[in-house]
Design a protein around this motif. Structure first.
Motif, PDB file in Angstrom:
ATOM      1  N   ASP A 350       0.835  -1.199   0.000  1.00 24.81           N
ATOM      2  CA  ASP A 350       0.000   0.000   0.000  1.00 24.81           C
ATOM      3  C   ASP A 350       0.867   1.246   0.000  1.00 24.81           C
ATOM      4  O   ASP A 350       1.946   1.267   0.617  1.00 24.81           O
ATOM      5  CB  ASP A 350      -0.903   0.034   1.242  1.00 24.81           C
ATOM      6  N   ILE A 351       0.389   2.293  -0.678  1.00 24.74           N
ATOM      7  CA  ILE A 351       1.105   3.563  -0.737  1.00 24.74           C
ATOM      8  C   ILE A 351       0.291   4.637  -0.015  1.00 24.74           C
ATOM      9  O   ILE A 351      -0.910   4.793  -0.263  1.00 24.74           O
ATOM     10  CB  ILE A 351       1.361   4.005  -2.186  1.00 24.74           C
ATOM     11  N   SER A 352       0.968   5.375   0.870  1.00 24.38           N
ATOM     12  CA  SER A 352       0.407   6.575   1.477  1.00 24.38           C
ATOM     13  C   SER A 352       1.135   7.783   0.893  1.00 24.38           C
ATOM     14  O   SER A 352       2.310   7.686   0.508  1.00 24.38           O
ATOM     15  CB  SER A 352       0.584   6.568   3.003  1.00 24.38           C
ATOM     16  N   ALA A 353       0.457   8.929   0.808  1.00 25.78           N
ATOM     17  CA  ALA A 353       1.075  10.135   0.277  1.00 25.78           C
ATOM     18  C   ALA A 353       0.640  11.332   1.119  1.00 25.78           C
ATOM     19  O   ALA A 353      -0.440  11.329   1.718  1.00 25.78           O
ATOM     20  CB  ALA A 353       0.683  10.347  -1.185  1.00 25.78           C
ATOM     21  N   SER A 354       1.497  12.349   1.148  1.00 26.10           N
ATOM     22  CA  SER A 354       1.196  13.507   1.990  1.00 26.10           C
ATOM     23  C   SER A 354       1.778  14.780   1.399  1.00 26.10           C
ATOM     24  O   SER A 354       2.739  14.746   0.616  1.00 26.10           O
ATOM     25  CB  SER A 354       1.757  13.304   3.406  1.00 26.10           C
ATOM     26  N   ILE A 355       1.177  15.906   1.784  1.00 30.03           N
ATOM     27  CA  ILE A 355       1.706  17.237   1.499  1.00 30.03           C
ATOM     28  C   ILE A 355       1.786  17.972   2.837  1.00 30.03           C
ATOM     29  O   ILE A 355       0.764  18.146   3.512  1.00 30.03           O
ATOM     30  CB  ILE A 355       0.818  18.038   0.531  1.00 30.03           C
ATOM     31  N   TYR A 356       2.992  18.391   3.204  1.00 28.60           N
ATOM     32  CA  TYR A 356       3.224  19.098   4.461  1.00 28.60           C
ATOM     33  C   TYR A 356       3.813  20.479   4.185  1.00 28.60           C
ATOM     34  O   TYR A 356       4.261  20.765   3.060  1.00 28.60           O
ATOM     35  CB  TYR A 356       4.205  18.314   5.338  1.00 28.60           C
ATOM     36  N   ASP A 357       3.829  21.311   5.224  1.00 28.67           N
ATOM     37  CA  ASP A 357       4.553  22.570   5.129  1.00 28.67           C
ATOM     38  C   ASP A 357       6.054  22.286   5.178  1.00 28.67           C
ATOM     39  O   ASP A 357       6.472  21.142   5.369  1.00 28.67           O
ATOM     40  CB  ASP A 357       4.138  23.526   6.243  1.00 28.67           C
ATOM     41  N   ASN A 358       6.870  23.324   5.007  1.00 26.36           N
ATOM     42  CA  ASN A 358       8.309  23.131   4.895  1.00 26.36           C
ATOM     43  C   ASN A 358       8.930  22.568   6.166  1.00 26.36           C
ATOM     44  O   ASN A 358       9.963  21.912   6.124  1.00 26.36           O
ATOM     45  CB  ASN A 358       8.991  24.457   4.538  1.00 26.36           C
ATOM     46  N   ALA A 359       8.301  22.822   7.326  1.00 26.43           N
ATOM     47  CA  ALA A 359       8.822  22.307   8.592  1.00 26.43           C
ATOM     48  C   ALA A 359       8.381  20.871   8.852  1.00 26.43           C
ATOM     49  O   ALA A 359       8.792  20.255   9.835  1.00 26.43           O
ATOM     50  CB  ALA A 359       8.383  23.204   9.747  1.00 26.43           C
ATOM     51  N   VAL A 360       7.521  20.339   7.995  1.00 31.10           N
ATOM     52  CA  VAL A 360       6.964  18.984   8.131  1.00 31.10           C
ATOM     53  C   VAL A 360       6.282  18.823   9.492  1.00 31.10           C
ATOM     54  O   VAL A 360       6.436  17.807  10.179  1.00 31.10           O
ATOM     55  CB  VAL A 360       8.042  17.900   7.920  1.00 31.10           C
ATOM     56  N   THR A 361       5.537  19.848   9.882  1.00 31.85           N
ATOM     57  CA  THR A 361       4.769  19.788  11.131  1.00 31.85           C
ATOM     58  C   THR A 361       3.274  19.945  10.890  1.00 31.85           C
ATOM     59  O   THR A 361       2.471  19.515  11.710  1.00 31.85           O
ATOM     60  CB  THR A 361       5.224  20.897  12.101  1.00 31.85           C
ATOM     61  N   HIS A 362       2.906  20.545   9.764  1.00 32.25           N
ATOM     62  CA  HIS A 362       1.491  20.804   9.490  1.00 32.25           C
ATOM     63  C   HIS A 362       1.062  20.101   8.212  1.00 32.25           C
ATOM     64  O   HIS A 362       1.586  20.383   7.133  1.00 32.25           O
ATOM     65  CB  HIS A 362       1.241  22.313   9.344  1.00 32.25           C
ATOM     66  N   PRO A 363       0.125  19.141   8.305  1.00 34.06           N
ATOM     67  CA  PRO A 363      -0.322  18.433   7.099  1.00 34.06           C
ATOM     68  C   PRO A 363      -1.416  19.204   6.361  1.00 34.06           C
ATOM     69  O   PRO A 363      -2.443  19.550   6.941  1.00 34.06           O
ATOM     70  CB  PRO A 363      -0.870  17.113   7.660  1.00 34.06           C
ATOM     71  N   PHE A 364      -1.181  19.476   5.080  1.00 32.32           N
ATOM     72  CA  PHE A 364      -2.252  20.014   4.243  1.00 32.32           C
ATOM     73  C   PHE A 364      -3.171  18.882   3.802  1.00 32.32           C
ATOM     74  O   PHE A 364      -4.380  19.035   3.754  1.00 32.32           O
ATOM     75  CB  PHE A 364      -1.666  20.736   3.023  1.00 32.32           C
ATOM     76  N   ASP A 365      -2.563  17.739   3.497  1.00 34.59           N
ATOM     77  CA  ASP A 365      -3.352  16.554   3.164  1.00 34.59           C
ATOM     78  C   ASP A 365      -2.498  15.310   3.407  1.00 34.59           C
ATOM     79  O   ASP A 365      -1.298  15.299   3.090  1.00 34.59           O
ATOM     80  CB  ASP A 365      -3.824  16.588   1.709  1.00 34.59           C
ATOM     81  N   PHE A 366      -3.106  14.302   3.980  1.00 30.58           N
ATOM     82  CA  PHE A 366      -2.436  13.025   4.219  1.00 30.58           C
ATOM     83  C   PHE A 366      -3.423  11.930   3.864  1.00 30.58           C
ATOM     84  O   PHE A 366      -4.491  11.832   4.470  1.00 30.58           O
ATOM     85  CB  PHE A 366      -2.008  12.898   5.686  1.00 30.58           C
ATOM     86  N   ARG A 367      -3.064  11.126   2.889  1.00 24.26           N
ATOM     87  CA  ARG A 367      -3.919  10.016   2.479  1.00 24.26           C
ATOM     88  C   ARG A 367      -3.236   8.718   2.851  1.00 24.26           C
ATOM     89  O   ARG A 367      -2.173   8.371   2.327  1.00 24.26           O
ATOM     90  CB  ARG A 367      -4.207  10.073   0.976  1.00 24.26           C
ATOM     91  N   GLN A 368      -3.843   8.027   3.785  1.00 22.86           N
ATOM     92  CA  GLN A 368      -3.270   6.813   4.356  1.00 22.86           C
ATOM     93  C   GLN A 368      -3.673   5.597   3.531  1.00 22.86           C
ATOM     94  O   GLN A 368      -4.856   5.321   3.345  1.00 22.86           O
ATOM     95  CB  GLN A 368      -3.753   6.643   5.804  1.00 22.86           C
ATOM     96  N   ARG A 369      -2.665   4.904   2.979  1.00 23.15           N
ATOM     97  CA  ARG A 369      -2.885   3.673   2.227  1.00 23.15           C
ATOM     98  C   ARG A 369      -3.963   3.868   1.156  1.00 23.15           C
ATOM     99  O   ARG A 369      -4.972   3.168   1.121  1.00 23.15           O
ATOM    100  CB  ARG A 369      -3.255   2.537   3.154  1.00 23.15           C
ATOM    101  N   ALA A 370      -3.719   4.825   0.279  1.00 25.72           N
ATOM    102  CA  ALA A 370      -4.708   5.199  -0.722  1.00 25.72           C
ATOM    103  C   ALA A 370      -4.542   4.466  -2.046  1.00 25.72           C
ATOM    104  O   ALA A 370      -5.401   4.566  -2.921  1.00 25.72           O
ATOM    105  CB  ALA A 370      -4.649   6.709  -0.964  1.00 25.72           C
ATOM    106  N   PHE A 371      -3.427   3.745  -2.227  1.00 21.54           N
ATOM    107  CA  PHE A 371      -3.214   3.014  -3.476  1.00 21.54           C
ATOM    108  C   PHE A 371      -2.563   1.672  -3.154  1.00 21.54           C
ATOM    109  O   PHE A 371      -1.612   1.613  -2.375  1.00 21.54           O
ATOM    110  CB  PHE A 371      -2.324   3.817  -4.435  1.00 21.54           C
ATOM    111  N   ARG A 372      -3.061   0.621  -3.785  1.00 25.73           N
ATOM    112  CA  ARG A 372      -2.546  -0.730  -3.545  1.00 25.73           C
ATOM    113  C   ARG A 372      -2.041  -1.337  -4.854  1.00 25.73           C
ATOM    114  O   ARG A 372      -2.669  -1.198  -5.905  1.00 25.73           O
ATOM    115  CB  ARG A 372      -3.630  -1.613  -2.937  1.00 25.73           C
ATOM    116  N   PHE A 373      -0.880  -2.003  -4.771  1.00 23.79           N
ATOM    117  CA  PHE A 373      -0.340  -2.651  -5.957  1.00 23.79           C
ATOM    118  C   PHE A 373       0.333  -3.964  -5.568  1.00 23.79           C
ATOM    119  O   PHE A 373       0.645  -4.200  -4.405  1.00 23.79           O
ATOM    120  CB  PHE A 373       0.648  -1.740  -6.698  1.00 23.79           C
ATOM    121  N   ASP A 374       0.545  -4.824  -6.563  1.00 25.08           N
ATOM    122  CA  ASP A 374       1.130  -6.139  -6.352  1.00 25.08           C
ATOM    123  C   ASP A 374       2.495  -6.225  -7.015  1.00 25.08           C
ATOM    124  O   ASP A 374       2.724  -5.636  -8.074  1.00 25.08           O
ATOM    125  CB  ASP A 374       0.227  -7.238  -6.926  1.00 25.08           C
ATOM    126  N   VAL A 375       3.390  -6.971  -6.392  1.00 24.56           N
ATOM    127  CA  VAL A 375       4.697  -7.257  -6.959  1.00 24.56           C
ATOM    128  C   VAL A 375       4.806  -8.765  -7.150  1.00 24.56           C
ATOM    129  O   VAL A 375       4.547  -9.533  -6.211  1.00 24.56           O
ATOM    130  CB  VAL A 375       5.835  -6.735  -6.063  1.00 24.56           C
TER     131      VAL A 375
END
Length: 411
Positions: A350-375
């Motif tokens: 599973d892949i999670s992705a996020s957008i934070y401010d430059n200090a990496v303290t404030h999340p603008f958006d965080f999507r937890q396990r939003a994409f799944r793929f197989d290997v």
């Protein structure tokens, strides 16, 4: 599995005084009793901890975590319900608990061990081991009132684990130790788990709990919210605790953030740049994040995390650590992470992705396990377990002859 700790319908409350009478004179002069209200620290909590597992307790301050731990250690007695603990218990509940400030570290080792029910002869046999683990040989004959908070924790934890308990109870105090000491503690905890010991930990350090705990219990205002696998409970807890969480019914997993910039879509591209959900070990891969900045965001930091299906974090890169600086984002765009060779072994991720401010303290958006793929199996072909291939080259030299078996090297 055999149960080490059984908590059955336990409740505990405390009195919170508003104006306590300090003397009989004060009581008669006021002509009334001191005013107080009851605080329900635990409210009909029931759970089981299996023998040989590491069990964590999480929740906000005042949720009842430490109270439950003290009830397990029999320091507090619940108003109703009961707790059964099988085996010898050792507890590290408070900074400096069981230490006398005027005594030396040496004397406090014997004192603390005696409180835990260990004889002086047993302590003498283990004394060098206790001091070596704490790293305090230089200060062991110094009064502990001169110790730093970290030295207190190191000595207390060293005593607690070296009395060979069946059940070890640890409160938040471990967070005080330095990085090297915390690493030694984790190694010791792993060793205790392998020897079948049971460990219960209270902590706000969710990353550490995710790594060391088998199961977690989430408490809120004295009530048990849920018990389950560590990663699942932590994800649910984080999503619930985000004050600016956004709900998105169309998104797999949890999502939170203040919303000035949002992640609209995540996709994986193959070597030909085509979207896919299926790769082979060794294939090139690009993770593409589609974002929409609803207003101008200066110097954002984009992050990715890849998890195995059972919640193990495989890797968590972000653009700031890679030295990539984006002056600002405004409107729609994409962010790519190109991987020359995917060294993940066969499995589902599973892949999670996020957008934070430059200090990496404030999340603008965080999507937890939003994409799944197989290997699927590829090159290198490894079948003995794990999550990633090291690549590299095997070299065997039998009888002076050299035989080289090349294996693709990760770059």
């Amino acid at each position: 599995m055999e149960t080490a700790i059984t908590v059955n319908d336990v409740s505990k409350k405390f009195r919170l005084y508003h104006d306590r009478n300090q003397s009989l004179k004060a009581m008669f002069s006021r002509g009334r009793r001191a005013r107080y209200e009851d605080f329900q620290a635990l409210d009909q909590v029931s759970l089981e901890v299996e023998k040989g597992t590491t069990f964590g307790l999480i929740g906000e301050n005042g949720s009842g975590k430490s109270t439950l731990l003290k009830c397990m250690a029999r320091i507090l007695r619940p108003e109703s319900g009961n707790i059964e603990v099988k085996g010898k218990v050792s507890a590290l509940l408070e900074l400096g608990a069981g230490f006398h400030p005027e005594l030396s570290g040496r004397d406090n080792v014997y004192l603390n061990a005696a409180i835990l029910g260990v004889s002086s002869k047993q302590v003498t046999r283990r004394f060098d081991e206790i001091v070596d683990f704490a790293g305090l040989a230089e200060f062991i004959d110094t009064p502990v009132k001169n110790y730093s908070s970290g030295m207190y924790v190191r000595l207390g934890f060293s005593v607690a684990i070296n009395v060979d308990p069946d059940v070890l109870l640890i409160d938040e105090v471990l967070a005080v130790g330095d990085e090297q000491f915390q690493r030694r503690c984790n190694e010791k905890i792993t060793d205790m788990r392998e020897r079948g010991k049971t460990i219960v930990v209270v902590s706000h350090g969710l990353g550490a709990l995710r790594n060391i705990c088998d199961q977690l219990a989430w408490l809120d205002h004295g009530k048990l919210i849920t018990v389950g696998e560590a990663s699942e409970v932590i994800d649910e807890y984080i999503a619930h605790m985000q004050p600016d969480r956004q709900e998105d019914e169309g998104v797999a997993g949890n999502r939170w953030g203040s919303g000035e910039a949002v992640i609209e879509h995540i996709e994986v591209l193959d070597g030909q740049g085509q979207p896919t959900t299926r790769l082979h070990t060794g294939d090139p891969m690009t993770v593409r994040v589609h974002y929409h900045a609803l207003e101008s965001i200066p110097s954002p930091v984009f992050g990715l995390a890849i998890f195995s299906l059972d919640g193990v974090l495989v890797t968590g890169p972000n653009s700031r650590e890679a030295g990539v600086v984006c002056e600002k984002i405004d409107g729609r765009g994409t962010v790519d992470l190109a991987v020359g060779r995917t060294m993940l072994l066969p499995g589902t991720y599973d892949i999670s992705a996020s957008i934070y401010d430059n200090a990496v303290t404030h999340p603008f958006d965080f999507r937890q396990r939003a994409f799944r793929f197989d290997v699927e199996p590829g090159t290198p072909h490894e079948t003995f377990g794990g999550l990633m291939s090291l690549g590299g080259t095997w070299e065997v030299s039998p009888g002076g002859a050299t035989t080289t078996a090349p294996i693709s090297i990760a770059r």
